[in-house]
Enzyme design. Sequence first.
Site, PDB file in Angstrom:
ATOM      1  CG  ASP A   7      46.005  -5.980  -6.501  1.00 34.93           C
ATOM      2  OD1 ASP A   7      45.880  -7.153  -6.115  1.00 34.93           O
ATOM      3  OD2 ASP A   7      45.272  -5.488  -7.383  1.00 34.93           O
ATOM      4  CD  GLU A 151      40.034  -5.166 -13.689  1.00 38.42           C
ATOM      5  OE1 GLU A 151      40.348  -4.876 -14.854  1.00 38.42           O
ATOM      6  OE2 GLU A 151      40.840  -5.649 -12.871  1.00 38.42           O
ATOM      7  CG  HIS A 185      38.645  -7.245  -8.842  1.00 35.08           C
ATOM      8  ND1 HIS A 185      39.956  -7.377  -8.448  1.00 35.08           N
ATOM      9  CD2 HIS A 185      38.663  -6.670 -10.070  1.00 35.08           C
ATOM     10  CE1 HIS A 185      40.742  -6.906  -9.417  1.00 35.08           C
ATOM     11  NE2 HIS A 185      39.982  -6.475 -10.399  1.00 35.08           N
TER      12      HIS A 185
HETATM   13  N1  DGN Z   1      44.008  -9.060  -7.094  1.00 36.65           N
HETATM   14  C1  DGN Z   1      43.580 -10.394  -7.433  1.00 36.65           C
HETATM   15  C2  DGN Z   1      43.161 -11.135  -6.168  1.00 36.65           C
HETATM   16  O1  DGN Z   1      42.787 -10.514  -5.160  1.00 36.65           O
HETATM   17  O2  DGN Z   1      43.225 -12.348  -6.160  1.00 36.65           O
HETATM   18  C3  DGN Z   1      42.418 -10.370  -8.401  1.00 36.65           C
HETATM   19  C4  DGN Z   1      42.800  -9.847  -9.758  1.00 36.65           C
HETATM   20  C5  DGN Z   1      43.568 -10.854 -10.563  1.00 36.65           C
HETATM   21  O3  DGN Z   1      44.752 -10.839 -10.542  1.00 36.65           O
HETATM   22  N2  DGN Z   1      42.870 -11.710 -11.231  1.00 36.65           N
END
Ligand code: DGN
Length: 260
Positions: A7, A151, A185
Amino acid sequence: SPIGVFDSGVGGLTVLKSLLSHLPHESTLYLGDTARVPYGTKSGEVVTRYSLKNAAFLMERGIKLLVVACNTASAVALPALSAALPVPVVGVIAPGARAALRRTRGGQVGVIGTPGTIRSGAYQRELEAAAGPEGVKVKARACPLFVPLAEEGWLSGDVPRLVAREYLADFVQNGVDTLVLGCTHYPLLKDIIAEVVGPQVTLVDSAEATVHVVAQLLEEQGLLARGGGVPTHHTFVTDVPERFVEVGARFLGRPIASAE
Ligand code: DGN
């Protein structure tokens, strides 16, 4: 051998959390690209380049399957990853879209995600392709402020409620009956999102849907871990680990032993 998960940062830990609870015998390697986060606001070319690097790092460590936990990376880099890797690659978009189609009653599906995910049109395309002759009406919207709220652990109260109302009012007015949480998130904000859209809207967690697809694929390919040995879990990050370990515990729902 382990399942590899990457990720852009901590978000994919929501996918890892589902993976650990549904497939407790599997070993995992998680890579959070914390030096380059966020992906959600970057171009498709850049996100693809980072994604290929992340995948190569995990491949070197002998993974049997790659889960692209990040919605943004899944939206823009999946074809490049599938072409480059000798192991199965599973993104979160197709599983989330298919789960939404199974749940919708009126064929009115909403999708929320980062600007990168929504701009790519990946969910919209997948929903329309998989809907078949009955068709589906898709309404999509980027909700970038949900990422910092998650976050910061700002998951309830007036601030996230106001942000959610601002983003989601149109979905409620337009009669959307199913809403895809198309960003790693957003599961943390599920309660406030559910409160704002009301009980007539079904929420679909792409992380959950993805893990069911992973389980099925491992089964079909004879790759499931069979119990016996004790599974191992390793976490890697591309920046210093302190913030990842602290914030990540909330995403994973348990402490993170260590991150290299
Ligand atoms: N992990 C990203 C998503 O699921 O699109 C969210 C976090 C990011 O990179 N802004």
